[in-house]
Design a protein around this motif. Structure first.
Motif, short mmCIF file in Angstrom:
data_model
loop_
_atom_site.label_atom_id
_atom_site.label_comp_id
_atom_site.label_asym_id
_atom_site.label_seq_id
_atom_site.Cartn_x
_atom_site.Cartn_y
_atom_site.Cartn_z
N LEU A 52 2.17 -8.24 12.67
CA LEU A 52 2.36 -7.63 11.55
C LEU A 52 3.26 -6.69 11.30
O LEU A 52 3.42 -5.73 11.91
CB LEU A 52 1.06 -6.95 10.74
CG LEU A 52 -0.26 -7.95 10.70
CD1 LEU A 52 -1.49 -7.23 9.99
CD2 LEU A 52 0.14 -9.29 9.86
N VAL A 53 4.29 -6.93 10.34
CA VAL A 53 5.43 -5.96 10.18
C VAL A 53 5.49 -4.91 9.17
O VAL A 53 5.25 -5.40 7.87
CB VAL A 53 6.89 -6.59 10.45
CG1 VAL A 53 8.10 -5.72 10.26
CG2 VAL A 53 7.02 -7.46 11.48
N THR A 54 5.42 -3.64 9.46
CA THR A 54 5.31 -2.66 8.27
C THR A 54 6.68 -2.38 7.88
O THR A 54 7.56 -1.99 8.76
CB THR A 54 4.58 -1.46 8.99
OG1 THR A 54 3.26 -1.80 9.28
CG2 THR A 54 4.47 -0.46 7.69
N ALA A 55 7.04 -2.24 6.83
CA ALA A 55 8.50 -2.11 6.32
C ALA A 55 8.51 -1.10 5.20
O ALA A 55 7.30 -0.93 4.34
CB ALA A 55 8.91 -3.47 5.75
N MET A 56 9.55 -0.63 4.74
CA MET A 56 9.71 0.15 3.70
C MET A 56 10.85 -0.46 2.86
O MET A 56 11.55 -1.22 3.46
CB MET A 56 10.02 1.63 3.73
CG MET A 56 11.37 1.84 4.54
SD MET A 56 11.79 3.79 5.12
CE MET A 56 11.93 4.18 3.46
N ARG A 57 10.78 -0.16 1.57
CA ARG A 57 11.97 -0.80 0.77
C ARG A 57 13.22 -0.18 0.76
O ARG A 57 13.43 1.21 0.71
CB ARG A 57 11.74 -1.06 -0.82
CG ARG A 57 12.77 -1.48 -1.93
CD ARG A 57 11.84 -1.51 -3.09
NE ARG A 57 11.87 -0.15 -3.69
CZ ARG A 57 11.17 0.06 -4.73
NH1 ARG A 57 10.69 -0.93 -5.51
NH2 ARG A 57 11.16 1.28 -5.19
N ASP A 95 0.81 -1.27 -0.15
CA ASP A 95 -0.22 -0.24 0.23
C ASP A 95 0.91 1.35 0.17
O ASP A 95 1.61 1.66 1.03
CB ASP A 95 -0.93 -0.06 1.02
CG ASP A 95 -1.91 1.14 1.42
OD1 ASP A 95 -2.33 1.71 0.18
OD2 ASP A 95 -2.47 1.70 2.26
N ARG A 96 1.00 1.93 -1.04
CA ARG A 96 1.62 3.15 -1.23
C ARG A 96 3.01 3.00 -0.70
O ARG A 96 3.43 4.12 0.34
CB ARG A 96 0.48 4.23 -0.76
CG ARG A 96 -0.54 4.65 -1.60
CD ARG A 96 -1.37 5.47 -0.64
NE ARG A 96 -1.93 4.76 0.38
CZ ARG A 96 -2.89 5.44 1.32
NH1 ARG A 96 -3.18 6.80 1.12
NH2 ARG A 96 -3.25 4.83 2.31
N GLY A 97 3.89 2.40 -1.10
CA GLY A 97 5.17 2.21 -0.65
C GLY A 97 5.42 1.76 0.73
O GLY A 97 6.64 1.71 1.27
N ARG A 98 4.39 1.07 1.47
CA ARG A 98 4.55 0.34 2.58
C ARG A 98 4.16 -1.05 2.43
O ARG A 98 3.13 -1.33 1.80
CB ARG A 98 3.65 1.09 3.87
CG ARG A 98 4.38 2.45 4.13
CD ARG A 98 5.58 2.36 4.93
NE ARG A 98 5.83 3.66 5.37
CZ ARG A 98 6.73 4.42 4.77
NH1 ARG A 98 7.27 3.97 3.32
NH2 ARG A 98 7.14 5.53 5.27
N TYR A 99 4.90 -1.93 2.81
CA TYR A 99 4.88 -3.47 2.66
C TYR A 99 4.50 -4.00 4.10
O TYR A 99 5.20 -3.94 5.35
CB TYR A 99 6.02 -3.95 2.15
CG TYR A 99 6.42 -3.20 0.86
CD1 TYR A 99 6.05 -3.55 -0.40
CD2 TYR A 99 7.37 -2.22 0.99
CE1 TYR A 99 6.20 -2.98 -1.47
CE2 TYR A 99 7.61 -1.46 -0.17
CZ TYR A 99 7.07 -1.80 -1.55
OH TYR A 99 7.44 -1.34 -2.71
#
Length: 383
Positions: free
Chosen positions: A76-81, A59-63
């Motif tokens: 649940l882990v929120t991550a960025m690239r 979702d919009r650059g968040r994984y």
């Protein structure tokens, strides 16, 4: 006037006889340091401390990722690239390496620093016309899927064999196994659809409103399964029954037999073992994943080569052995051996017609048949 940088030659009385320009060397040069004086290097950190993760939503650059924890309550882990990944895309189903805060706490943010090699990639294009920008736009639906579940209603709306054919070609091209899931079996029988695909020996399951779904759960257990289907076929309802906490939006079918698109984004949902599965065997008890996809209006095949397209119809492959070199297998090819192969009863004529329709659609020519020549339950709008 003699400058400070000039060398003076004087007489005994102190008179200036001549001047010579002073010669500078590198020791006289002063370099003002820049913002960063540390030299750049191509060496990147190995991230030996990275933990494994599985991407379940984008979702919009968040994984959104989950760690390899079988517990349904795993955080649940929120991550960025990470920037070091460059232009590599991250999609649902990717297995990644995570560093940073992987606690899953509110406001925590991890980084994806590594993408594992994909075992399969399911792709689609929005249009079959390679001459258009939209037709050339290739979309990755999901990575690392084991199974493509093609959801089709037997009535209201009627089955669309053209859409099923496209999904089969995409599945064979991605080297994942197809599964035909026929819903609304209380409204119509499956004989016509199953007869159409008899040569392929496709695995299938029939779903009625009162079905217990145990047979489907056993086919999904321990696998990553992608569910695709036209709007109105009951895919979201089916997902909600399999995963009660999914809360996927459910629409209604209009009076003309078309549904509304209700799912808006792909997401992987954890499929827990069915009750009593532990007693029936380890394979049935394995935890699986369902990747629910948005309602699909078309399943373009512009990314699939003509040779790959033929392998979506394995019942026709052997019939091309006697074809001349560079045969395009179209109806205009007078020496194409596929017509004789079908005439000998070794394949269904409808399968050859479907293959040639896909060839024409892929090249932007559309379906050359008259409306009364098309297969029952196979409207052009659904192909």
């Amino acid at each position: 006037m003699v400058g400070d940088g000039d060398r003076k030659e004087l007489t005994r009385r102190g008179d200036v006889l001549a001047t010579k320009r002073r010669e500078y060397d590198e020791d006289d040069v002063r370099v003002r340091p820049g913002k960063s004086s540390r030299p750049r290097t191509r060496t990147r950190p190995l991230h030996a401390d990275a933990v494994d993760g599985f991407v379940i939503a984008v979702d919009r650059g968040r994984y959104t990722c989950v760690l390899p924890d079988p517990s349904p309550d795993a955080p649940l882990v929120t991550a960025m690239r990470a920037r070091e990944l460059g232009r590599k895309s991250v999609v649902v189903g990717d297995r990644v390496g995570l560093v940073g805060d992987t606690s899953g706490a509110s406001g925590a943010l991890a980084r994806i620093v590594r993408i594992a090699e994909r075992s399969s990639v399911l792709r689609r294009t929005a249009d079959d016309d390679e001459t258009t920008a939209e037709g050339r736009l290739e979309r990755v639906v999901v990575a690392n899927a084991d199974q493509l579940v093609i959801v089709s209603a037997l009535a209201d709306p009627p089955p669309r064999t053209g859409f099923i054919d496209r999904c089969l070609v995409a599945a064979y091209d991605a080297d994942i196994e197809p599964l035909l899931c026929l819903t609304k079996a209380d409204l119509a029988g499956p004989e016509q659809v199953l007869g159409y695909y008899a040569e392929l020996e496709l695995p299938y399951v029939l779903i009625r409103p009162d079905s217990d779904l145990d047979a489907l759960r056993d086919l999904l257990a321990g696998r990553v399964s992608v569910m695709v289907g036209h709007s109105g076929v009951g895919k979201s309802t089916l997902v909600n029954r399999l995963v009660p906490d999914a809360d996927r939006a459910v629409g209604v079918v209009s009076a003309i037999g078309r549904g509304r698109h209700t799912s808006t984004s792909a997401v992987a949902l954890r499929l827990l073992p069915r009750p009593g599965a532990l007693r029936s065997g380890a394979s049935a008890a394995a935890t699986g994943w369902i990747v629910d996809t948005p309602g699909v209006r078309s399943f373009g095949l512009a990314h699939v080569s003509a040779n790959s397209l033929l392998h979506g119809f394995p019942d026709l492959v052997e019939g091309t052995v006697d074809c001349p070199a560079n045969c395009q297998h179209t109806a205009d090819e007078t020496d194409c051996a596929l017509d004789a192969w079908v005439a000998a009863g070794k394949a269904d004529a409808r399968r050859l017609a479907s293959y040639r329709r896909l060839l024409a659609s892929r090249s932007g020519d559309g379906d050359a048949r008259e409306p009364d020549q098309r297969n029952p339950g196979d409207p052009l709008a659904g192909s």
